[in-house]
Write an enzyme that holds these catalytic residues in place. Sequence first.
Site, mmCIF file in Angstrom:
data_model
loop_
_atom_site.group_PDB
_atom_site.id
_atom_site.type_symbol
_atom_site.label_atom_id
_atom_site.label_comp_id
_atom_site.label_asym_id
_atom_site.label_seq_id
_atom_site.Cartn_x
_atom_site.Cartn_y
_atom_site.Cartn_z
ATOM 1 N N LYS A 13 -0.105 4.492 -1.274
ATOM 2 C CA LYS A 13 0.375 4.625 -2.657
ATOM 3 C C LYS A 13 0.110 3.332 -3.442
ATOM 4 C CE LYS A 13 4.662 5.438 -1.266
ATOM 5 N NZ LYS A 13 4.514 5.343 0.190
ATOM 6 N N ARG A 89 12.139 10.164 -4.702
ATOM 7 C CA ARG A 89 12.171 10.235 -3.244
ATOM 8 C C ARG A 89 13.192 11.233 -2.747
ATOM 9 N NH1 ARG A 89 10.007 4.927 -2.082
ATOM 10 N NH2 ARG A 89 9.791 4.744 0.146
ATOM 11 N N ARG A 128 -0.206 -5.010 7.393
ATOM 12 C CA ARG A 128 -0.211 -5.208 5.939
ATOM 13 C C ARG A 128 0.207 -6.624 5.550
ATOM 14 N NH1 ARG A 128 2.815 -1.076 2.230
ATOM 15 N NH2 ARG A 128 4.494 -1.466 3.719
ATOM 16 N N ARG A 161 6.078 -7.915 4.706
ATOM 17 C CA ARG A 161 7.375 -7.400 4.273
ATOM 18 C C ARG A 161 8.344 -7.367 5.446
ATOM 19 N NH1 ARG A 161 5.952 -2.011 0.829
ATOM 20 N NH2 ARG A 161 7.805 -1.292 1.958
ATOM 21 N N ARG A 172 12.064 4.603 8.426
ATOM 22 C CA ARG A 172 11.510 4.949 7.104
ATOM 23 C C ARG A 172 10.802 6.302 7.161
ATOM 24 N NH1 ARG A 172 8.084 -0.280 6.345
ATOM 25 N NH2 ARG A 172 7.266 0.706 4.463
HETATM 26 P P1 AP5 Z 1 -0.094 0.703 1.007
HETATM 27 O O1 AP5 Z 1 -0.980 1.167 -0.091
HETATM 28 O O2 AP5 Z 1 0.623 -0.594 0.827
HETATM 29 O O3 AP5 Z 1 0.934 1.862 1.420
HETATM 30 P P2 AP5 Z 1 2.160 2.503 0.627
HETATM 31 O O4 AP5 Z 1 1.956 3.975 0.609
HETATM 32 O O5 AP5 Z 1 2.356 1.817 -0.690
HETATM 33 O O6 AP5 Z 1 3.322 2.184 1.662
HETATM 34 P P3 AP5 Z 1 4.744 1.491 1.495
HETATM 35 O O7 AP5 Z 1 5.116 0.984 2.851
HETATM 36 O O8 AP5 Z 1 4.779 0.536 0.368
HETATM 37 O O9 AP5 Z 1 5.619 2.744 1.151
HETATM 38 P P4 AP5 Z 1 7.130 2.898 1.277
HETATM 39 O O10 AP5 Z 1 7.344 4.182 0.574
HETATM 40 O O11 AP5 Z 1 7.630 2.820 2.661
HETATM 41 O O12 AP5 Z 1 7.733 1.598 0.542
HETATM 42 P P5 AP5 Z 1 8.295 1.307 -0.916
HETATM 43 O O13 AP5 Z 1 7.895 -0.052 -1.284
HETATM 44 O O14 AP5 Z 1 8.001 2.424 -1.843
HETATM 45 O O15 AP5 Z 1 -0.986 0.655 2.342
HETATM 46 C C1 AP5 Z 1 -0.446 0.220 3.590
HETATM 47 C C2 AP5 Z 1 -1.483 -0.633 4.337
HETATM 48 O O16 AP5 Z 1 -2.587 0.161 4.719
HETATM 49 C C3 AP5 Z 1 -2.057 -1.782 3.493
HETATM 50 O O17 AP5 Z 1 -2.222 -2.910 4.318
HETATM 51 C C4 AP5 Z 1 -3.396 -1.236 2.996
HETATM 52 O O18 AP5 Z 1 -4.339 -2.290 2.810
HETATM 53 C C5 AP5 Z 1 -3.803 -0.299 4.123
HETATM 54 N N1 AP5 Z 1 -4.514 0.887 3.621
HETATM 55 C C6 AP5 Z 1 -4.246 1.606 2.500
HETATM 56 N N2 AP5 Z 1 -5.079 2.654 2.381
HETATM 57 C C7 AP5 Z 1 -5.889 2.607 3.476
HETATM 58 C C8 AP5 Z 1 -6.968 3.443 3.933
HETATM 59 N N3 AP5 Z 1 -7.380 4.543 3.232
HETATM 60 N N4 AP5 Z 1 -7.578 3.113 5.111
HETATM 61 C C9 AP5 Z 1 -7.165 2.002 5.808
HETATM 62 N N5 AP5 Z 1 -6.167 1.182 5.415
HETATM 63 C C10 AP5 Z 1 -5.527 1.486 4.271
HETATM 64 O O19 AP5 Z 1 9.866 1.329 -0.660
HETATM 65 C C11 AP5 Z 1 10.487 0.372 0.168
HETATM 66 C C12 AP5 Z 1 11.972 0.688 0.313
HETATM 67 O O20 AP5 Z 1 12.623 0.596 -0.976
HETATM 68 C C13 AP5 Z 1 12.316 2.095 0.792
HETATM 69 O O21 AP5 Z 1 12.281 2.169 2.206
HETATM 70 C C14 AP5 Z 1 13.721 2.289 0.206
HETATM 71 O O22 AP5 Z 1 14.698 1.626 1.000
HETATM 72 C C15 AP5 Z 1 13.632 1.581 -1.128
HETATM 73 N N6 AP5 Z 1 13.232 2.484 -2.234
HETATM 74 C C16 AP5 Z 1 12.060 2.437 -2.945
HETATM 75 N N7 AP5 Z 1 12.009 3.438 -3.847
HETATM 76 C C17 AP5 Z 1 13.178 4.129 -3.733
HETATM 77 C C18 AP5 Z 1 13.711 5.278 -4.377
HETATM 78 N N8 AP5 Z 1 13.023 5.931 -5.333
HETATM 79 N N9 AP5 Z 1 14.932 5.727 -3.973
HETATM 80 C C19 AP5 Z 1 15.637 5.089 -3.018
HETATM 81 N N10 AP5 Z 1 15.185 3.992 -2.358
HETATM 82 C C20 AP5 Z 1 13.976 3.512 -2.706
HETATM 83 ZN ZN ZN Z 2 3.912 0.628 -1.504
#
Ligand code: AP5
Ligand code: ZN
Length: 217
Positions: A13, A89, A128, A161, A172
Amino acid sequence: LRTILIGPPGAGKGTQAPKIRDEFCVCHLATGDMLREQVQKKTPLGIEAKKIMDAGGLVSDDIMVNMIKDQLENNTECKNGFVLDGFPRTVPQAQKLDGMLDRRGEKLNSVVQLLIDDNLLISRITGRLIHPGSGRTYHKTFNPPKKNMVDDVTGEPLIQRSDDNVETLRKRLATYHAQTGPVVDYYKNKGLWHGVDAAQSPSLVWDNLRSIFVGKD
Ligand code: AP5
Ligand code: ZN
């Protein structure tokens, strides 16, 4: 363009959303990045949120909905539209987003789910690296920075992170399937859902995304 990227941790994402932002001149609203900013500033919300994030849980719907509402109302970059990353979410978050958009006379164009097997996500998450200032994302093996452990643009240090370990990832993923799975059905019922194979290379994922968005204003 008004769209949402849904996908498990590590699906891509945060890798793809900035490309959508740049190509379609919309704002990129990443609730995880917003929370990490609060954590970094050690605000009361940040201190509470860190505990929840490190445990792989979800911050309360009300807090998250208000964060998005504030951005949609006040962030001038959102006037052409938005890409949401990490929100909604839960079904209540999706319902409240609908209410917000209705009141603004706006509609979602599409919702894209990044589809990938859980077992491919471990190496993505544990490798990452992020630039905390901008949210820019790298990977030790799949997308290394030009210079070891520093951001390509600013030269500032990259970090891991605190929730990017195998134990928190398991939690997660469980949260994703239990709470965000129903959000997928919610949008399927509205006819907005598209799926993209997120196990492909980042450039192929981007090609697939573009073909969904082209022609949507
Ligand atoms: P990356 O693009 O960083 O992945 P991502 O989908 O953004 O994953 P996240 O871990 O950020 O998602 P998340 O939903 O767990 O965390 P969030 O920050 O939203 O890619 C990952 C890695 O793979 C990178 O190193 C990249 O280079 C590599 N990569 C990407 N694409 C690739 C490909 N095609 N091939 C190979 N490698 C690739 O949320 C964090 C926390 O915040 C949550 O757990 C929750 O506690 C809280 N939170 C956030 N939003 C809410 C909400 N709306 N409601 C309640 N709690 C919330
Ligand atoms: Zn992310």
